[in-house]
Write a protein that holds these residues in place. Structure first.
Motif, PDB file in Angstrom:
ATOM      1  N   ASN A   1      45.809  36.142  49.118  1.00  0.00           N
ATOM      2  CA  ASN A   1      45.450  37.075  48.049  1.00  0.00           C
ATOM      3  C   ASN A   1      45.461  36.442  46.659  1.00  0.00           C
TER       4      ASN A   1
ATOM      5  N   SER B   1      42.214  36.387  44.054  1.00  0.00           N
ATOM      6  CA  SER B   1      41.980  37.509  43.140  1.00  0.00           C
ATOM      7  C   SER B   1      43.099  37.623  42.111  1.00  0.00           C
TER       8      SER B   1
ATOM      9  N   LYS C   1      42.783  35.517  38.923  1.00  0.00           N
ATOM     10  CA  LYS C   1      41.724  35.934  37.997  1.00  0.00           C
ATOM     11  C   LYS C   1      42.203  36.986  36.996  1.00  0.00           C
ATOM     12  N   SER C   2      43.318  37.652  37.318  1.00  0.00           N
ATOM     13  CA  SER C   2      43.808  38.713  36.432  1.00  0.00           C
ATOM     14  C   SER C   2      44.448  38.110  35.187  1.00  0.00           C
TER      15      SER C   2
END
Length: 209
Positions: free
Chosen positions: A52, A55, A58-59
């Motif tokens: 995971n 993703s 990218k935050s």
């Protein structure tokens, strides 16, 4: 041994910057080097596991301290930081019931409300037909080995289970074991300077300066 924590933090940040910029590997600073409170714990950074992380990285909240916001194709992601010595300390219980090891592990690990500097899990040792409480002691100065051992012993007695052994995996600071001796032997006015080998090593270090 003469390097200060502040110097180590500075070095970790320099290394992180170099790894991020030159090798293009995402770098997260953790423990004493952490840039944000939620990054102090390595388990927080690793939460979600590798599957995971594509993703997560990218935050904005989990943007790397150095390097690109994408996983390196072969090196992945790296965490760099200054921290206290980690002691891998395991305690073996005279039972094959993994649920007992799990319950005791929950009672001592920080994430479940136990000791601040203890991470613990229960494991079954199939070859010995017993279970083990496997721990990472992340700050032996604030949570000494003997204190955790005594709680495990007390909890095990509640279930009618004996401790059949313990082990330290890898290297450990002399001070950590000296504290155990001081506690169980009730040594008065004791310090590591009373240990012969420690005095010899200190003498050699001073001589070679």
């Amino acid at each position: 041994m003469n390097t200060t924590k502040e110097e180590c933090v500075t070095l970790s940040k320099k290394l992180g910057k170099k790894v991020g910029e030159e090798l293009k590997i995402p770098v997260y600073l953790y423990e004493d080097s952490a840039s944000l409170p939620e990054r102090v714990s390595l388990s927080n950074i690793r939460k979600g596991e590798f599957e995971n992380f594509a993703s997560k990285i990218k935050s904005e909240q989990w943007k790397p301290d150095f390097g690109p916001s994408e996983i390196h194709p072969s090196a992945g992601v790296v965490a760099i930081g200054c921290r206290e010595y980690l002691i891998a300390f395991n305690v073996n219980l005279g039972t094959d019931k993994i649920e007992i090891a799990d319950r005791i592990s929950r009672s001592i690990r920080h994430i479940s409300g136990g000791f601040r500097y203890v991470k613990a899990l229960g494991f079954r040792l199939e070859d010995r037909d017993i279970v083990q409480i496997s721990m990472n002691m992340t700050n032996y100065k604030k949570t000494p080995l003997f204190r955790v051992f005594e709680v495990i012993k007390s909890e095990a007695e509640r279930y009618g289970v004996p401790i059949v052994g313990s082990e330290i995996v890898g290297l450990t600071p002399l001070q950590a074991l000296a504290e155990v001796a001081e506690h169980y032997l009730r040594l008065e006015k004791f310090s590591c300077s009373a240990i012969l080998e420690k005095r010899v090593l200190d003498f050699i270090a001073d001589r070679d300066k």
